[in-house]
Design a protein around this motif. Structure first.
Motif, short mmCIF file in Angstrom:
data_model
loop_
_atom_site.label_atom_id
_atom_site.label_comp_id
_atom_site.label_asym_id
_atom_site.label_seq_id
_atom_site.Cartn_x
_atom_site.Cartn_y
_atom_site.Cartn_z
N SER A 152 0.76 -1.29 0.03
CA SER A 152 -0.08 0.08 0.08
C SER A 152 0.86 1.36 -0.05
N HIS A 153 2.08 1.35 0.57
CA HIS A 153 2.92 2.50 0.73
C HIS A 153 3.54 2.85 -0.68
N TYR A 156 -1.61 3.71 -2.89
CA TYR A 156 -2.41 4.68 -2.67
C TYR A 156 -2.35 4.99 -1.08
N TYR A 158 -2.42 5.05 2.97
CA TYR A 158 -3.45 5.20 4.04
C TYR A 158 -4.86 5.82 3.60
N HIS A 159 -4.73 6.52 2.36
CA HIS A 159 -6.02 7.43 2.02
C HIS A 159 -6.77 6.56 1.11
N ASP A 161 -8.18 5.96 -2.79
CA ASP A 161 -8.44 6.77 -4.14
C ASP A 161 -9.73 7.36 -3.93
N ASN A 162 -10.52 7.28 -2.71
CA ASN A 162 -11.94 7.82 -2.48
C ASN A 162 -12.88 7.19 -3.52
N SER A 166 -9.48 1.01 -1.41
CA SER A 166 -9.48 1.60 0.04
C SER A 166 -8.25 1.77 0.83
N HIS A 167 -8.38 2.23 1.92
CA HIS A 167 -7.18 2.72 2.68
C HIS A 167 -6.09 1.41 2.86
N ASN A 168 -4.79 1.76 2.86
CA ASN A 168 -3.57 0.61 3.15
C ASN A 168 -4.23 -0.77 2.32
N GLU A 199 -2.85 9.82 -6.75
CA GLU A 199 -2.39 9.28 -5.61
C GLU A 199 -3.46 10.36 -4.68
#
Length: 199
Positions: A152-153, A156, A158-159, A161-162, A166-168, A199
């Protein structure tokens, strides 16, 4: 009897003595920062990365016939179609043309190649895509298809792509580099980037 001057001196002296003998204590800041939050955050990130790497490792070990390569940037990749004829790879300033698809690590399509359309990217001159793909394109030769496994790092973070990522969330990218050329050879100025997932 004390006169007026003596009374004033006595009062001033008493006041001075009292004010000197009382030490004002320094006030503590309203919010104190401690190393605890940072330590907890570091531990959380270590666990997160460890979990993602374990999942990626299980994908790599699930089929011993497929050879994944560990990059020095912290992601893994395999060649689906390899070009052994060419030696050139995109460099800074080159214009890369590619297609790609995004899946989760279980192989479920998040964004199809059709949705994402063919892309144009100015190597190391734009920030319009995830860091993993920016590095990954520079490993590829023309007409190669490569599958990348990005923690994930490198994606996208911890955020998310909305939208659908999803996060992480670690991601699997399948990328085909259809062409690339020097920006000066094409004699093109960088245009407004295509609208794509950022991002």
């Amino acid at each position: 009897m004390m006169n007026y001057k003596q009374i004033v001196i006595l009062i001033l002296g008493s006041f001075l003595f009292i004010s000197c003998s009382q030490h004002q204590q320094a006030r503590r800041p309203i919010s104190q920062s401690s190393g605890t939050f940072l330590k907890e955050s570091v531990e959380r990130n270590k666990k997160l990365i460890s979990g993602e790497e374990a999942k990626i490792d299980s994908i790599i070990k699930s089929d011993p016939n497929i050879k994944y390569i560990a990059s020095n940037k912290g992601y893994w990749y395999r060649y689906d179609t390899k070009n052994t004829q060419d030696t050139l790879r995109p460099r800074k300033g080159d214009i890369a043309h590619f297609n790609y698809e995004i899946k989760d690590l279980d192989g479920n399509i998040i964004y199809s190649e059709l949705e994402l359309r063919p892309q144009t990217y100015y190597i190391d001159k734009e920030q319009k895509m995830i860091i993993g793909l920016r590095h990954g394109l520079k490993l590829m030769r023309k007409n190669e298809t490569v599958t990348f496994l990005f923690p994930s790092h490198m994606g996208y973070g911890y955020h998310g792509d909305n939208r659908r990522i999803s996060h992480n969330q670690p991601l699997m990218y399948t990328v085909t580099l259809t062409d690339f050329a020097s920006e000066t050879k094409q004699n093109i100025e960088p245009k407004e980037p295509l609208k794509t997932i950022t991002e």
